[in-house]
Scaffold this motif. Sequence first.
Motif, PDB file in Angstrom:
ATOM      1  N   VAL A  43       0.847  -1.204   0.000  1.00 51.42           N
ATOM      2  CA  VAL A  43       0.000   0.000   0.000  1.00 51.42           C
ATOM      3  C   VAL A  43       0.873   1.241   0.000  1.00 51.42           C
ATOM      4  O   VAL A  43       2.036   1.208   0.386  1.00 51.42           O
ATOM      5  N   GLY A  44       0.262   2.366  -0.437  1.00 46.80           N
ATOM      6  CA  GLY A  44       0.986   3.631  -0.457  1.00 46.80           C
ATOM      7  C   GLY A  44       0.605   4.502   0.725  1.00 46.80           C
ATOM      8  O   GLY A  44      -0.243   4.133   1.533  1.00 46.80           O
ATOM      9  N   PRO A  45       1.203   5.694   0.818  1.00 45.32           N
ATOM     10  CA  PRO A  45       0.958   6.600   1.943  1.00 45.32           C
ATOM     11  C   PRO A  45      -0.310   7.446   1.826  1.00 45.32           C
ATOM     12  O   PRO A  45      -0.617   8.187   2.758  1.00 45.32           O
ATOM     13  N   VAL A  46      -1.035   7.369   0.696  1.00 48.42           N
ATOM     14  CA  VAL A  46      -2.187   8.255   0.504  1.00 48.42           C
ATOM     15  C   VAL A  46      -3.337   7.842   1.422  1.00 48.42           C
ATOM     16  O   VAL A  46      -3.553   6.659   1.685  1.00 48.42           O
ATOM     17  N   CYS A  47      -4.051   8.848   1.921  1.00 49.08           N
ATOM     18  CA  CYS A  47      -5.111   8.602   2.901  1.00 49.08           C
ATOM     19  C   CYS A  47      -6.404   8.193   2.225  1.00 49.08           C
ATOM     20  O   CYS A  47      -7.364   8.967   2.149  1.00 49.08           O
ATOM     21  N   GLU A  48      -6.410   6.983   1.686  1.00 49.23           N
ATOM     22  CA  GLU A  48      -7.574   6.370   1.040  1.00 49.23           C
ATOM     23  C   GLU A  48      -7.403   4.869   1.196  1.00 49.23           C
ATOM     24  O   GLU A  48      -6.312   4.351   0.953  1.00 49.23           O
ATOM     25  N   SER A  49      -8.493   4.172   1.537  1.00 50.71           N
ATOM     26  CA  SER A  49      -8.376   2.708   1.575  1.00 50.71           C
ATOM     27  C   SER A  49      -8.133   2.136   0.187  1.00 50.71           C
ATOM     28  O   SER A  49      -7.598   1.045   0.036  1.00 50.71           O
ATOM     29  N   GLY A  50      -8.551   2.884  -0.836  1.00 50.30           N
ATOM     30  CA  GLY A  50      -8.301   2.448  -2.214  1.00 50.30           C
ATOM     31  C   GLY A  50      -6.849   2.594  -2.624  1.00 50.30           C
ATOM     32  O   GLY A  50      -6.483   2.208  -3.733  1.00 50.30           O
TER      33      GLY A  50
END
Length: 426
Positions: free
Chosen positions: A349-356
């Motif tokens: 997963v990446g650091p962006v604040c989205e479960s997607g």
Amino acid sequence: MNPPVLPGHPHIAYQGADLYLEGVRLADLASHFGTPLFVYSQAAMLAALSAYQRGFAGRDAQICYAMKANSSLAVLQLFAHQGCGFDIVSGGELERVLAAGGNPATVIFSGVGKTRAEMRRALDAGIGCFNVESEAELDVLNEVALAAGQRANISIRVNPDVDAKTHPYISTGLKDNKFGIPHDRAVAAYRHAAGLGGLRVAGIDCHIGSQITEAGPYLDAVDRILDLVEAIEAQGIAIRHLDFGGGLGIDYHGDIPPAADALWAQLLGRIDARGFGRRRLMIEPGRSLVGNAGVCLTQVLYLKPGEHKNFCVVDAAMNDLPRPAMYQAFHQIVPLATRAAAPATYDVVGPVCESGDWIGHDRSLAVQAGDLLAVLSAGAYCMSMSSNYNSRPRAAELLVDGTRVHVIRERETVADVFRHERLLAY
Ligand SMILES: *Cc1c(COP(=O)(O)O)cnc(C)c1O
């Protein structure tokens, strides 16, 4: 132990424990240029193009690279240098072709929502053809061309109503889809176009979808389009070129699409059998020219073990690699240096604040924080779809030719990200 093989990626291979792209060790690029980082193989792009060129050898054919797949200037320059034309879908893409030194006469303009300003600019630049997607667009283009004292070459994008058997978001040839004119309206639309003084009927086109991995849907589309050409020409309207669009898939994860030359040998067999083999032929491939030429390098920031799932948090995210979030797409993820340790299963997963914001689910990896990974098949629909969500600057891009490395896009800075914003006058 044999080096792990990466099917579908002949320009990427392990030498010992280290992953190379052409003659360059990818870990060296990551440490020199930072991550996330896109790296493309020039040889892979040229090999993909030459498969199409072989397929069309001896034919009157124009390959128009569907540049939305990867519109970076140096990539366009590379293809323009090999004689490619371009399939564009916006005025911005036209400016990119011109900036890269592409020949406007080889440009075809697709898309359901061309504005009058885009049409006018494309006419003034002298593009080859407009692929018109609705009857209303015929009338608007006619007006714009008449006002400019010009005649626009057109081809009508017909929806052949064939099932490309691909993801619903990338299937474009079915009836209930926003693209093209329905098959049963096509003859009437051509009669209408032929009566408009600002237009010159040049050809016909279709594009049935993307990531297509079988020849069947193409064969169906060829038959449906050739039936229409016969019906349109029976009305006294000549169709000079036949454009069969793009859409050929790549091997993301055990997908086995036909090779471009083998596919076209089969399609040309059908086209010849129906007596159309000497027409001017056009195609609009995107993904299949660039997709497997590129990787995105990323660094592991944290390992986060959990009760049910382990997370591997990396520094690339959905803003860099939007395809998993958009289409649940699969990208292989492999280490830049293999470790002799037992693997565990992670969601990457990446650091962006989205479960997607995930890049891969349930991947078996032997990794530690600080390790470098390559996300494969990242040459198409990654950088060109990237964004600045979460105020993340866009990654840099490199083009590798043997052992030579060209920086083709510098990494954005945060200042670049908010350059055009203005504060209030408090
Ligand atoms: C996107 C697109 C293409 C290219 O599709 P690929 O699947 O990348 O080959 C070709 N033609 C049109 C009109 C498109 O919109």
